[in-house]
Design a protein around this motif. Structure first.
Motif, mmCIF file in Angstrom:
data_model
loop_
_atom_site.group_PDB
_atom_site.id
_atom_site.type_symbol
_atom_site.label_atom_id
_atom_site.label_comp_id
_atom_site.label_asym_id
_atom_site.label_seq_id
_atom_site.Cartn_x
_atom_site.Cartn_y
_atom_site.Cartn_z
ATOM 1 N N SER A 67 83.496 56.294 50.625
ATOM 2 C CA SER A 67 82.701 56.422 49.399
ATOM 3 C C SER A 67 81.548 55.429 49.343
ATOM 4 O O SER A 67 81.626 54.326 49.873
ATOM 5 C CB SER A 67 83.589 56.234 48.171
ATOM 6 O OG SER A 67 84.117 54.922 48.126
ATOM 7 N N MET A 68 80.489 55.862 48.662
ATOM 8 C CA MET A 68 79.269 55.079 48.425
ATOM 9 C C MET A 68 78.511 54.773 49.709
ATOM 10 O O MET A 68 77.737 53.827 49.770
ATOM 11 C CB MET A 68 79.566 53.794 47.643
ATOM 12 C CG MET A 68 80.056 54.035 46.231
ATOM 13 S SD MET A 68 80.082 52.565 45.176
ATOM 14 C CE MET A 68 81.300 51.554 45.991
ATOM 15 N N ARG A 69 78.732 55.576 50.747
ATOM 16 C CA ARG A 69 77.921 55.478 51.957
ATOM 17 C C ARG A 69 77.204 56.809 52.139
ATOM 18 O O ARG A 69 77.801 57.793 52.565
ATOM 19 C CB ARG A 69 78.783 55.199 53.196
ATOM 20 C CG ARG A 69 78.988 53.736 53.508
ATOM 21 C CD ARG A 69 80.217 53.211 52.858
ATOM 22 N NE ARG A 69 80.617 51.922 53.438
ATOM 23 C CZ ARG A 69 81.657 51.227 53.024
ATOM 24 N NH1 ARG A 69 82.389 51.667 52.019
ATOM 25 N NH2 ARG A 69 81.978 50.074 53.582
ATOM 26 N N MET A 70 75.948 56.851 51.781
ATOM 27 C CA MET A 70 75.120 58.045 51.946
ATOM 28 C C MET A 70 75.795 59.291 51.363
ATOM 29 O O MET A 70 75.703 60.387 51.911
ATOM 30 C CB MET A 70 74.787 58.249 53.430
ATOM 31 C CG MET A 70 73.586 59.135 53.704
ATOM 32 S SD MET A 70 72.058 58.606 52.927
ATOM 33 C CE MET A 70 71.653 57.142 53.903
ATOM 34 N N GLU A 71 76.455 59.117 50.225
ATOM 35 C CA GLU A 71 77.028 60.259 49.516
ATOM 36 C C GLU A 71 75.909 60.990 48.772
ATOM 37 O O GLU A 71 75.137 60.360 48.045
ATOM 38 C CB GLU A 71 78.080 59.812 48.506
ATOM 39 C CG GLU A 71 79.383 59.359 49.115
ATOM 40 C CD GLU A 71 80.419 59.061 48.055
ATOM 41 O OE1 GLU A 71 81.515 59.636 48.127
ATOM 42 O OE2 GLU A 71 80.140 58.248 47.157
ATOM 43 N N ILE A 72 75.852 62.276 48.936
ATOM 44 C CA ILE A 72 74.803 63.071 48.294
ATOM 45 C C ILE A 72 75.449 64.058 47.336
ATOM 46 O O ILE A 72 76.343 64.813 47.715
ATOM 47 C CB ILE A 72 73.953 63.809 49.344
ATOM 48 C CG1 ILE A 72 73.263 62.794 50.268
ATOM 49 C CG2 ILE A 72 72.926 64.703 48.668
ATOM 50 C CD1 ILE A 72 72.582 63.396 51.451
ATOM 51 N N GLU A 73 75.029 64.012 46.085
ATOM 52 C CA GLU A 73 75.567 64.938 45.104
ATOM 53 C C GLU A 73 74.471 65.331 44.123
ATOM 54 O O GLU A 73 73.496 64.603 43.925
ATOM 55 C CB GLU A 73 76.741 64.317 44.356
ATOM 56 C CG GLU A 73 76.396 63.075 43.557
ATOM 57 C CD GLU A 73 77.599 62.523 42.815
ATOM 58 O OE1 GLU A 73 77.952 63.104 41.768
ATOM 59 O OE2 GLU A 73 78.177 61.526 43.286
ATOM 60 N N GLU A 74 74.647 66.488 43.540
ATOM 61 C CA GLU A 74 73.703 66.950 42.512
ATOM 62 C C GLU A 74 74.407 66.930 41.163
ATOM 63 O O GLU A 74 75.540 67.414 41.042
ATOM 64 C CB GLU A 74 73.193 68.355 42.826
ATOM 65 C CG GLU A 74 72.117 68.813 41.854
ATOM 66 C CD GLU A 74 71.454 70.107 42.277
ATOM 67 O OE1 GLU A 74 71.174 70.927 41.381
ATOM 68 O OE2 GLU A 74 71.226 70.295 43.483
ATOM 69 N N HIS A 75 73.743 66.343 40.178
ATOM 70 C CA HIS A 75 74.343 66.249 38.846
ATOM 71 C C HIS A 75 73.288 66.597 37.810
ATOM 72 O O HIS A 75 72.289 65.897 37.653
ATOM 73 C CB HIS A 75 74.871 64.834 38.607
ATOM 74 C CG HIS A 75 75.661 64.692 37.351
ATOM 75 N ND1 HIS A 75 76.931 65.216 37.194
ATOM 76 C CD2 HIS A 75 75.363 64.099 36.177
ATOM 77 C CE1 HIS A 75 77.388 64.931 35.987
ATOM 78 N NE2 HIS A 75 76.451 64.264 35.345
ATOM 79 N N LYS A 76 73.498 67.722 37.149
ATOM 80 C CA LYS A 76 72.582 68.189 36.104
ATOM 81 C C LYS A 76 71.138 68.246 36.595
ATOM 82 O O LYS A 76 70.197 67.819 35.926
ATOM 83 C CB LYS A 76 72.676 67.290 34.869
ATOM 84 C CG LYS A 76 74.037 67.356 34.186
ATOM 85 C CD LYS A 76 74.091 66.497 32.932
ATOM 86 C CE LYS A 76 75.447 66.600 32.255
ATOM 87 N NZ LYS A 76 75.545 65.740 31.053
ATOM 88 N N GLY A 77 70.969 68.745 37.828
ATOM 89 C CA GLY A 77 69.642 68.928 38.383
ATOM 90 C C GLY A 77 69.061 67.722 39.080
ATOM 91 O O GLY A 77 67.970 67.799 39.649
ATOM 92 N N VAL A 78 69.770 66.595 39.060
ATOM 93 C CA VAL A 78 69.312 65.380 39.733
ATOM 94 C C VAL A 78 70.103 65.205 41.028
ATOM 95 O O VAL A 78 71.339 65.226 41.015
ATOM 96 C CB VAL A 78 69.495 64.142 38.841
ATOM 97 C CG1 VAL A 78 69.086 62.873 39.575
ATOM 98 C CG2 VAL A 78 68.692 64.292 37.554
ATOM 99 N N THR A 79 69.396 65.033 42.147
ATOM 100 C CA THR A 79 70.047 64.765 43.428
ATOM 101 C C THR A 79 70.181 63.257 43.601
ATOM 102 O O THR A 79 69.186 62.527 43.555
ATOM 103 C CB THR A 79 69.251 65.362 44.591
ATOM 104 O OG1 THR A 79 69.137 66.772 44.418
ATOM 105 C CG2 THR A 79 69.938 65.072 45.917
ATOM 106 N N ILE A 80 71.408 62.791 43.781
ATOM 107 C CA ILE A 80 71.684 61.359 43.918
ATOM 108 C C ILE A 80 72.097 61.069 45.351
ATOM 109 O O ILE A 80 73.033 61.687 45.878
ATOM 110 C CB ILE A 80 72.796 60.919 42.955
ATOM 111 C CG1 ILE A 80 72.454 61.289 41.517
ATOM 112 C CG2 ILE A 80 73.026 59.415 43.075
ATOM 113 C CD1 ILE A 80 73.611 61.071 40.540
ATOM 114 N N ILE A 81 71.398 60.139 45.986
ATOM 115 C CA ILE A 81 71.791 59.636 47.302
ATOM 116 C C ILE A 81 72.450 58.280 47.055
ATOM 117 O O ILE A 81 71.782 57.264 46.877
ATOM 118 C CB ILE A 81 70.583 59.495 48.258
ATOM 119 C CG1 ILE A 81 69.832 60.824 48.364
ATOM 120 C CG2 ILE A 81 71.047 59.033 49.637
ATOM 121 C CD1 ILE A 81 68.528 60.720 49.153
ATOM 122 N N ASN A 82 73.773 58.286 47.013
ATOM 123 C CA ASN A 82 74.533 57.091 46.655
ATOM 124 C C ASN A 82 74.898 56.333 47.933
ATOM 125 O O ASN A 82 75.872 56.649 48.604
ATOM 126 C CB ASN A 82 75.786 57.487 45.877
ATOM 127 C CG ASN A 82 76.598 56.283 45.434
ATOM 128 O OD1 ASN A 82 76.180 55.140 45.618
ATOM 129 N ND2 ASN A 82 77.753 56.535 44.854
#
Length: 456
Positions: free
Chosen positions: A318-333
């Motif tokens: 977790s928290m290593r280049m995790e990519i997710e979309e949330h309510k139209g926002v793409t997060i590169i965590n």
């Protein structure tokens, strides 16, 4: 954990039985007094903020059967206490003894950047053939690695141990506990340069992983790294090199196809044969990680089709280049940790992303010492050329990065002192269609930034 006796522990640590049953069987070992139960030994660690010795009674109250100590302590009826010279060293001594009992093939992974992802890929590859244990989370130091060793059960057939360090001697110590058969060094960057003085010093510290190696051991290194290529200059053990495009490496990649945030594909050349490989996380740096996993898989006689499956299906910590979309926002965590090299790699990923706006949220790279100002300033050039539309920073060192990004022509740059200020600011500016990169050293607590973006 397989059961061992208090007598075994006394032998491993040269300890002294203060009270209790020397023949008692220990079913697990912990350094957390809150995780004790019947059959568990508590090992109190003396740290900068807390001294575990203060919790020995609490551990017994929760059911612990035994405890180590290196201080004077009360004796408890029906409980077993062993005195040692240093509980922290004793933890490693017991793990060394236990690892010798388990006797399973082991891979150690270290490097300045990418060691966790490489560990995950290698474990996924080995799991195609063997029941494999891998280092969880950040258990890669002199406490975490022994605790990982204690997780070995009878059913395990292989282990992948991540080894981190801040100073000389630490990798040698961890390798002495974990006793790997195969070791991987991903690269030599600038992480922990404050303590090691130079990349040459970092190289020497990382090479400690092979100090105990003999003819039947294998060292796998990034042959494109200007320091690690020197590792080939030995006949003491086998050395395998991997890299990109250079056919002088034993395994190399060509025809790299970047699919943005969907991942990356390439052709691996090994043993004169070519194989198509798919990685489900973005960034050319992950080609190197996959090549390391291929080399390990081949050393463990895993078929290439199984190796390719392992790489394609691996899961990131977790928290290593995790990519997710949330309510139209793409997060590169990618906020677990940071170094100059890993920030450059993450910025390349951001630059390849689709989106209305690309936003880089960056926090200080710590443990840089006198190199901090120059290193962060150089990163400002990378941000300005990355394709990021907005830069938001937190920390004293990041002000140098922000200033250089402005000097290089970047317009939308906002610098804050604290992570909390970033949290308060960013919740009002993120909108659907944005792609946001979040990255900083662990001490900056940028997971709070991630939570704010996701919750808003």
């Amino acid at each position: 954990m397989r059961k061992i006796t208090v007598a075994d522990i006394i032998s491993a640590t040269d300890g002294e039985l203060l009270c209790g049953d020397i023949n008692m069987e220990i079913a697990d070992i912990t350094t957390d007094s809150r995780k004790t139960a019947d059959g568990v030994m508590f090992i109190p660690i003396e740290g900068e903020k807390f001294d575990g010795h203060e919790f020995i009674k609490a551990a017994f109250d929760l059911g612990a059967s035994a405890s180590l100590t290196h201080k004077e302590t009360d004796l408890f009826l029906g409980k077993t206490i062993v005195k040692v010279n240093d509980t922290r060293i004793a933890l490693g001594d017991i793990a060394r003894y236990y690892k010798n009992i388990c006797r399973i093939p082991t891979v150690a992974v270290t490097g300045s950047v990418g060691k966790t992802t490489t560990k995950d890929m290698i474990a996924s590859v080995l799991s195609q053939k063997y029941n494999t244990l891998k280092t969880p989370d950040n258990f890669n130091n002199d406490i975490g690695l022994p605790l990982t060793v204690f997780m070995l059960e009878k059913e395990h057939e292989a282990a992948v141990l991540e080894m981190g360090m801040n100073h000389f001697g630490e990798i040698e110590y961890l390798a002495g506990v974990g006793r790997p058969d195969v070791a991987v060094i991903t690269n030599i960057g600038e992480s922990h340069i404050e303590n090691l003085g130079s990349r040459e010093g970092i190289f020497k510290a990382k090479m400690e992983i092979a100090k105990l190696f003999a003819k039947d051991n294998t060292l796998i290194v990034n042959g494109d790294d200007d320091f690690l290529v020197k590792a080939k200059q030995t006949d003491d053990y086998k050395v395998i090199c991997y890299g990109i495009t250079n056919p002088d490496n034993d395994v190399y990649a060509k025809n790299i196809e970047n699919n943005g945030l969907d991942g990356i594909c390439f052709t691996a050349v090994a043993g004169g044969e070519e194989y198509e490989v798919e990685v489900n996380v973005p960034g050319e740096h992950n080609v190197y990680n996959a090549l390391a996993a291929i080399c390990v898989g081949m050393e463990f006689d895993i078929s290439m089709d199984k190796i390719i499956d392992g790489i394609k299906n691996f899961e990131l910590t977790s928290m290593r280049m995790e990519i997710e979309e949330h309510k139209g926002v793409t997060i590169i965590n990618d906020c677990y940790n940071a170094s100059p090299d890993s920030i450059r790699a993450a910025l390349k990923v951001l630059g390849q992303a689709d989106g209305k706006r690309r936003i880089a949220v960056l926090g200080d790279v710590l443990e840089m010492g006198d190199f901090a100002k120059e290193a962060h300033s150089r990163l400002g050039e990378n941000v300005a050329s990355s394709g990021a539309d907005i830069l938001i920073t937190a920390g004293d060192n990041m002000k140098y990065l922000a200033q250089k990004a402005k000097e290089c022509g970047m317009k939308n740059v906002i610098a804050f002192d604290k992570t909390l200020e970033v949290c308060n600011y960013i919740k009002d500016i993120i909108t659907p269609g944005d792609t946001v990169l979040i990255k900083a050293s662990h001490g900056m607590r940028f997971e709070d930034v991630y939570k704010v973006i996701k919750n808003n």
